[in-house]
Design a protein around this motif. Structure first.
Motif, short mmCIF file in Angstrom:
data_model
loop_
_atom_site.label_atom_id
_atom_site.label_comp_id
_atom_site.label_asym_id
_atom_site.label_seq_id
_atom_site.Cartn_x
_atom_site.Cartn_y
_atom_site.Cartn_z
N THR A 72 0.47 -0.95 -0.12
CA THR A 72 0.15 0.26 0.07
C THR A 72 1.05 0.69 0.17
OG1 THR A 72 -1.95 -1.60 1.47
CG2 THR A 72 -1.78 1.12 1.02
N ALA A 73 0.97 2.43 -1.10
CA ALA A 73 1.61 3.22 -1.23
C ALA A 73 0.11 4.40 -0.71
CB ALA A 73 2.12 3.15 -2.10
N THR A 74 0.38 6.43 -1.00
CA THR A 74 -0.47 6.74 -0.85
C THR A 74 0.13 7.64 -0.83
OG1 THR A 74 0.24 7.36 2.48
CG2 THR A 74 -1.52 5.92 1.32
N ASP A 75 -1.03 8.87 -2.02
CA ASP A 75 -0.50 9.75 -2.16
C ASP A 75 -1.39 11.18 -2.08
OD1 ASP A 75 0.01 12.45 -4.34
OD2 ASP A 75 0.56 10.56 -6.10
N ASN B 283 -3.72 12.53 -10.56
CA ASN B 283 -2.15 12.82 -9.44
C ASN B 283 -1.78 11.56 -8.90
OD1 ASN B 283 -1.66 14.74 -11.10
ND2 ASN B 283 -2.57 16.02 -10.01
N ALA B 284 -3.27 11.45 -7.74
CA ALA B 284 -2.62 10.44 -6.84
C ALA B 284 -3.02 8.39 -7.44
CB ALA B 284 -4.16 10.54 -5.71
N GLU B 285 -3.60 8.72 -8.82
CA GLU B 285 -3.17 7.23 -9.12
C GLU B 285 -2.16 6.74 -9.25
OE1 GLU B 285 -5.12 7.22 -12.91
OE2 GLU B 285 -6.76 7.67 -12.29
N LEU C 24 3.16 -9.02 -9.56
CA LEU C 24 2.88 -7.99 -9.02
C LEU C 24 1.89 -7.32 -9.85
CD1 LEU C 24 3.49 -5.32 -6.98
CD2 LEU C 24 5.30 -4.70 -8.48
N ASP C 25 0.43 -7.52 -9.26
CA ASP C 25 -0.54 -6.58 -9.33
C ASP C 25 0.32 -5.24 -9.20
OD1 ASP C 25 -4.16 -6.89 -9.68
OD2 ASP C 25 -3.48 -4.58 -9.63
N ARG C 26 0.04 -4.68 -10.42
CA ARG C 26 -0.24 -3.27 -10.96
C ARG C 26 -0.81 -1.97 -10.57
NH1 ARG C 26 3.52 -1.74 -15.11
NH2 ARG C 26 2.57 0.12 -16.09
N ARG C 27 -1.94 -2.27 -10.50
CA ARG C 27 -3.08 -1.46 -9.91
C ARG C 27 -3.47 -1.56 -8.66
NH1 ARG C 27 -3.81 2.85 -13.25
NH2 ARG C 27 -4.11 2.39 -14.92
N THR C 28 -3.40 -2.66 -7.35
CA THR C 28 -3.63 -3.02 -6.45
C THR C 28 -2.29 -3.58 -5.38
OG1 THR C 28 -4.04 -5.57 -6.72
CG2 THR C 28 -5.91 -4.43 -6.83
N GLY C 29 -1.37 -3.70 -6.17
CA GLY C 29 0.45 -3.98 -5.24
C GLY C 29 0.30 -5.21 -4.37
N ILE D 21 9.90 -2.45 -5.48
CA ILE D 21 9.09 -2.20 -5.45
C ILE D 21 9.32 -0.82 -5.79
CG2 ILE D 21 6.87 -2.44 -5.64
CD1 ILE D 21 7.85 -5.01 -5.62
N GLU D 22 8.16 -0.55 -7.38
CA GLU D 22 8.45 1.10 -7.21
C GLU D 22 7.05 1.48 -7.70
OE1 GLU D 22 9.39 3.22 -11.31
OE2 GLU D 22 10.86 3.86 -10.43
N ALA D 23 6.97 2.37 -7.16
CA ALA D 23 4.83 3.26 -6.54
C ALA D 23 5.30 4.25 -6.88
CB ALA D 23 4.39 3.34 -5.90
N LYS D 24 4.86 4.55 -8.73
CA LYS D 24 4.55 5.99 -9.04
C LYS D 24 3.09 6.15 -9.34
CE LYS D 24 7.75 5.82 -12.77
NZ LYS D 24 8.56 5.58 -13.83
N ASP D 25 3.15 7.66 -9.62
CA ASP D 25 2.02 8.19 -9.76
C ASP D 25 2.19 9.14 -11.40
OD1 ASP D 25 2.93 11.81 -7.93
OD2 ASP D 25 3.25 10.69 -9.81
N PRO D 26 0.60 9.35 -11.65
CA PRO D 26 1.06 10.06 -13.38
C PRO D 26 2.44 11.31 -13.99
CG PRO D 26 -1.15 9.48 -12.40
CD PRO D 26 -0.46 9.51 -11.69
N GLY D 27 2.66 11.79 -12.40
CA GLY D 27 3.40 12.93 -12.47
C GLY D 27 4.92 12.31 -12.79
N ASP D 28 5.14 10.91 -13.10
CA ASP D 28 6.35 10.72 -12.26
C ASP D 28 7.17 10.81 -11.42
OD1 ASP D 28 7.32 11.17 -16.13
OD2 ASP D 28 6.49 9.15 -15.29
N LEU D 29 6.39 10.74 -10.26
CA LEU D 29 6.70 11.10 -8.70
C LEU D 29 7.12 9.60 -8.36
CD1 LEU D 29 5.17 14.22 -7.23
CD2 LEU D 29 7.35 14.22 -8.35
N ALA D 30 7.92 9.67 -8.07
CA ALA D 30 7.81 7.85 -7.09
C ALA D 30 8.59 7.55 -6.12
CB ALA D 30 9.02 6.99 -8.44
N ALA D 31 7.88 6.46 -5.64
CA ALA D 31 8.49 5.47 -4.06
C ALA D 31 9.39 4.09 -4.35
CB ALA D 31 7.64 6.17 -3.15
N HIS D 32 10.05 4.14 -3.13
CA HIS D 32 10.57 2.87 -3.43
C HIS D 32 10.69 2.08 -2.02
CE1 HIS D 32 12.09 4.52 -7.10
NE2 HIS D 32 11.95 3.54 -7.67
N CYS D 33 10.28 0.75 -2.52
CA CYS D 33 10.35 -0.60 -1.00
C CYS D 33 10.82 -1.20 -1.37
CB CYS D 33 9.24 -1.05 -0.45
SG CYS D 33 7.62 -1.51 -1.09
#
Length: 583
Positions: free
Chosen positions: A40-43, A49-51, A69-74, A94-106
């Protein structure tokens, strides 16, 4: 008028995971599609922009082979069966990225837990078949190894034989076994054996497997003799009586009649072939080995024989065994001193010691060897006699001669030390070494001390020395007397003019100076030796003329400056005994 301002969202926030690192443990037997983890990742942005889209980041092909890895549900699920024996852990980024190419990793760390899912295996590496029926117990039939791909207790394997008491299984290394015979095999009773070996692991639900080995026995005409021991060792003390029994070998043959009758002989040895018969012999019937001579440990410490047991079958069979004879040592050799060595004339050499030597100064070392061995050659050193007791000490085991104290003013510069060397035998044997030690700072300083015998350490030895000196002086004086007698004889027969010194007036007698019995070669001289009993002085008297035969005057010339020394009891005798005093 009311003004309504609507603030639209901008993609200024990156997704954020709830954890930086996730840890998950899975049994290696989980089926495909098993849910591993829900990420689970939050924006904080809104709308599009929160997708968030989830994906693997910099992972190898092996990770993508086992995980989905499910791209939508994680959601992370398994794609295939895990095998602990291939890989026991995986790391997923794992990388979590929003449409603005802002990403987080775990990071997701998956640990695979082993299950006892692999049965042990038995692999035969070597098998020796057909096996001769006369093979002795302990003969190796087959070599094998076990293998279990599990870990821990699940991978520990033990083997056993099902039935067949004729064979045993021995482990000679980890997971390596050998199948050996446990008793004598007879092809006439059982021509073939089927040996089943089972391997079982130690898991909570143990798994096992088995393998069968077919063993065929090869037939022989009869049974060869078998020695009761693989090799023999005999211990014999040296100086043994000739003809004594030193060992006995024994072999048996299960056959009957002549086929079971065994005779013994010596077939090989590390001794010279010609000398073998003079050392040992063996009884053909009993296998008793006899010594033909007395052994000497210092010349022959050990030798090896190869004995053969042969039956009387047709064809005859035989077996060989080695007999090693160890000759034990006895204390029959005394120690031999290597240093100090004697001089060319058999006298002891000397060592110099600095006058300022402190206690513990290493003067010299007595070196000795003993031809014996063991305790019989364990040497010890002792001071047997010393000119000044307590001045020197000797190392009990090293033989090192050291000063025990500083040289005193009353101590003689020349010291004699008698060292005894004893071995550790029973009874002990010993040897002695004589050390002549001179306290001097240089060799030139030591030479006068060596020539000075004013302090005799051995009265008997010094007496012998003075006797030799006295005899030498007497011989010289005797030759001078003979020359003088010849000169007087020539004076009488020759012209007076030829003799400047010899005048007629030198003698008061008109007759010849030399008595008639001089011509016979006998001179009237006596030899006296005097030794003072109350002191260490020795007095020697040489060449005394008997009073009744001495001429009344000087035979050479009338010179008042020459006065011969005389003893109180020989007053008036021209030639008195010369006296040498030794203090």
């Amino acid at each position: 008028m009311d003004i309504q301002i609507q603030v639209t969202d901008a993609n200024d926030n990156a997704p954020v995971f709830s954890q930086d690192v996730y840890r998950v443990s899975l049994q290696e037997g989980v089926p495909p599609g098993f849910l591993v983890l829900q990420l689970t990742a939050t924006d904080q942005d809104e709308g599009v922009n929160a997708e968030i889209i989830y994906s693997f980041h910099n992972v190898d092909e092996q990770v993508e082979q086992f995980f989905n890895l499910d791209r939508r549900t994680g959601e992370i699920t398994t794609k295939d069966y895990f095998d602990f024996e291939i890989a026991n852990s995986y790391t997923l980024t794992i990388e979590a990225k929003d449409p603005g190419d802002l990403a987080a990793h775990c990071s997701v760390q998956v640990e695979i837990l082993d299950e006892n899912d692999c049965a042990p295996e038995v692999i035969v590496t070597s098998i020796f078949t057909p096996l001769p029926e006369d093979s002795p117990p302990g003969t190796v039939i087959a070599l094998m190894k076990t293998r279990d791909r599990d870990s821990g207790e699940n991978g520990e394997v033990y083997c056993q034989i099902l039935g067949k008491a004729e064979f045993i299984l021995k482990s000679y290394s980890k997971n390596y076994y050998k199948l050996v015979t446990d008793r004598t095999l007879d092809r006439e009773e059982i021509p073939e054996y089927n040996v089943t070996i089972m391997a079982t692991d130690r898991g909570k639900q143990p798994l096992s497997s088995s393998i069968s080995i077919t063993l065929r026995l090869a037939d022989v005409n009869d049974n060869a003799p078998v020695f009761h021991q693989a090799s023999y060792v005999a211990h014999v003390a040296e100086n043994n009586p000739p003809g004594a029994s030193i060992a006995q070998v024994s072999a048996s043959d299960p056959d009957l009649g002549p086929n079971g009758h065994v005779s013994y002989s010596i077939v090989a040895s590390d001794l010279e072939p010609r000398a073998l018969s003079s050392y040992v012999s063996v009884s053909a019937q009993s296998g008793v080995v006899f010594a033909q001579r007395a052994f000497d440990h210092e010349q022959l410490r050990a030798f090896e024989l190869t004995l053969q047991a042969r039956d009387h079958g047709s064809p005859a069979l035989s077996a060989n065994v080695s007999l090693r004879v160890l000759v034990g040592d006895r204390n029959d050799n005394a120690p031999r001193v290597l240093y100090p060595a004697l001089g060319p004339d058999g006298s002891a050499l000397f060592d110099t010691v600095p006058r300022a030597a402190q206690p513990g100064y290493l003067v010299t070392k007595v070196v000795a060897v003993d031809a014996d061995s063991g305790h019989n050659a364990w040497l010890s050193y002792h001071v047997l006699q010393a000119s000044e007791p307590g001045l020197f000490s000797v190392g009990l085991r090293t033989g090192e001669v050291r000063t025990a104290r500083v040289l005193g003013d009353r101590d003689a510069a020349r010291q004699r030390l008698l060292v005894a060397v004893r071995d550790g035998g029973q009874p002990p044997l010993s040897a002695t070494a004589t050390l002549l030690l001179v306290f001097a700072d240089s060799l030139q300083e030591a030479l006068p001390d060596l020539s000075d015998h004013s302090e005799p350490t051995d009265p008997q030895a010094e007496l012998q020395f003075y006797l030799v000196v006295a005899l030498a002086l007497i011989s010289v004086l005797f030759l001078l007397a003979v020359i003088l007698a010849v000169a007087l004889h020539l004076r009488r027969s020759s012209s007076p003019a030829a003799w400047n010194c010899f005048q007629p007036g030198l003698s008061s007698k008109s007759g010849p100076v030399v008595l008639p019995n001089y011509s016979e070669g006998t001179l009237p001289y006596s030899y006296n030796l005097c030794v003072a009993s109350q002191s260490a002085k020795a007095e020697f008297n040489f060449l005394s003329v008997t009073p009744e035969m001495a001429p009344p005057r000087d035979l050479l010339c009338e010179d008042a400056s020459w006065v011969p020394s005389s003893n109180p009891g020989d007053a008036g005798v021209p030639f008195a005994s010369g006296t040498i005093l030794k203090s």
